[in-house]
Write a protein that holds these residues in place. Sequence first.
Motif, mmCIF file in Angstrom:
data_model
loop_
_atom_site.group_PDB
_atom_site.id
_atom_site.type_symbol
_atom_site.label_atom_id
_atom_site.label_comp_id
_atom_site.label_asym_id
_atom_site.label_seq_id
_atom_site.Cartn_x
_atom_site.Cartn_y
_atom_site.Cartn_z
ATOM 1 N N PRO A 229 -2.108 -7.542 0.421
ATOM 2 C CA PRO A 229 -2.167 -7.438 1.792
ATOM 3 C C PRO A 229 -0.690 -6.892 2.468
ATOM 4 O O PRO A 229 0.256 -7.276 1.903
ATOM 5 C CB PRO A 229 -2.697 -8.824 2.643
ATOM 6 N N PRO A 230 -0.950 -6.016 3.444
ATOM 7 C CA PRO A 230 0.397 -5.544 4.104
ATOM 8 C C PRO A 230 0.940 -6.652 4.939
ATOM 9 O O PRO A 230 -0.007 -7.131 5.973
ATOM 10 C CB PRO A 230 0.182 -4.379 4.652
ATOM 11 N N GLY B 19 0.857 -1.161 -0.258
ATOM 12 C CA GLY B 19 -0.173 -0.062 -0.011
ATOM 13 C C GLY B 19 0.773 1.233 -0.007
ATOM 14 O O GLY B 19 0.496 2.346 -0.176
ATOM 15 N N LEU B 20 1.963 1.298 0.392
ATOM 16 C CA LEU B 20 2.972 2.308 0.367
ATOM 17 C C LEU B 20 3.142 2.961 -1.113
ATOM 18 O O LEU B 20 3.436 3.949 -1.439
ATOM 19 C CB LEU B 20 4.515 1.829 0.960
ATOM 20 N N ARG C 182 2.653 -5.129 8.922
ATOM 21 C CA ARG C 182 2.198 -3.709 9.592
ATOM 22 C C ARG C 182 1.032 -4.128 10.321
ATOM 23 O O ARG C 182 0.292 -5.275 10.357
ATOM 24 C CB ARG C 182 1.337 -3.250 8.293
ATOM 25 N N PRO D 286 -1.962 2.725 -2.883
ATOM 26 C CA PRO D 286 -2.939 2.797 -1.712
ATOM 27 C C PRO D 286 -4.270 1.988 -2.223
ATOM 28 O O PRO D 286 -5.047 1.464 -1.158
ATOM 29 C CB PRO D 286 -3.595 4.376 -1.725
ATOM 30 N N GLN D 287 -4.541 1.832 -3.144
ATOM 31 C CA GLN D 287 -5.615 0.783 -3.677
ATOM 32 C C GLN D 287 -5.394 -0.610 -3.801
ATOM 33 O O GLN D 287 -6.161 -1.338 -4.236
ATOM 34 C CB GLN D 287 -6.451 1.592 -5.005
ATOM 35 N N THR D 288 -4.220 -0.988 -3.774
ATOM 36 C CA THR D 288 -3.695 -2.518 -3.766
ATOM 37 C C THR D 288 -4.574 -3.329 -2.925
ATOM 38 O O THR D 288 -5.018 -3.276 -2.164
ATOM 39 C CB THR D 288 -2.266 -2.738 -3.627
ATOM 40 N N VAL D 289 -4.686 -4.659 -3.852
ATOM 41 C CA VAL D 289 -5.359 -5.780 -3.218
ATOM 42 C C VAL D 289 -4.225 -6.632 -2.399
ATOM 43 O O VAL D 289 -4.747 -7.433 -1.387
ATOM 44 C CB VAL D 289 -6.221 -6.779 -3.914
#
Lengths: 253, 148
Positions: B109-110, B100-101, B113, B104-107
Amino acid sequence: MTAAGRALAAALLALAGAARADEIKPGSTFLSPEMQRQQQDQSRNPGYLWVEQGEELFSRRDGVSPTCISCHADPKQSLRGAAARYPQVDAASGKLVNLEGRIEQCRVDRQKQPAFGYESQDLLGLTAYVASLSKGMPLSVSAEGAAKPFYEAGKAFYERRQGQLNLACTQCHDGLVGQKLRGDTISYGIGTGYPAYRLEWNGLGSLHRRLRACSLGVRATQFDYGSDDYLALELYLAVRARDLPMEAPGLRR
Amino acid sequence: MRLAAIRSALIMLALASAPASALEAYKVVGDAIPAPLGGKIGDLKRGRALVLDRTQGNCLICHQVPEPNEPFQGTIGPGLAGVGARLDTGQLRLRLIDAGLLNPQTVMPPYFRIEGLRDVAPAFRDRPALTAQEIEDVVAYLASLRTP
């Protein structure tokens, strides 16, 4: 990322292409042709075992008075289309109730019996039976008036990221429909086949059981059966599925 | 005197309430996190096991890897064959830690974090999906996938 950045990302996510109403297809569309035929065939769809059990309960006396059928005479006519209008706001309490909730309400308030309990075989049977009476009818659930705040809450639930895997329903069920998640094909995530017989369960289960499985999948809180969160989501999914045919008891992988 | 005592008590309290599982710090440079998390050294074999494992990493739910004996690989993320040639280890590390860094819309997962997440199931609360060591193990495996 900053809090403001996250808020912006959430807003962008909400805007990111929700499926148009005319694109949304029933869950059965994503089954193999053989499973689609099996769902349609009452003698081969195991969900009908629960429908038959529910039909029997509907008219059974067992000292319970009134029976379901004493108020709902000729259910094939009188209750045709009823399930297609749930969830709906209960006028007396102002609460959102789904079909399971309405059956339990009859059981407790009118029959003066203890509630069956969510996911009990009796409640699944009755729900499957009443839902089956609307098979093929278009879903027509209201999102207006008293239902509006529940609809908005369900929509917000659907669009917000949750769980350790930080995923929103919409990311898969709008943005990635047709893609493979392991061996499974992602569908539009609507509930018109529920209660459904799932091969994974080897049994019939409610929509809320299915939602709990999704929550677990993204490592998010599994809300209770019949919780406000899942009821609101159920309403949102039903509005998404407006005019699609009722399929319960569906057959699902 | 009294103030100093209060101050040191407050410091003790702050130390006591600091999360035991505070995550290893990292520094983003461009689209990469060049330094290994916590200075740990990744192990390719452990990384491969994590990627193929269906509960912990479960990468194959979305991605394909060049492993012909693994059925039912997902089609959501990019295929990982050759990813070690397309991205360097720092770029791989950032995408695992928090994709997401970059988007921001990525699927995606982090995987490293714990803040900014909502309604996390109790069993997964306050810990990252993968530990620093596991991130480094997966980086080592992905870096080895050099053939497209």
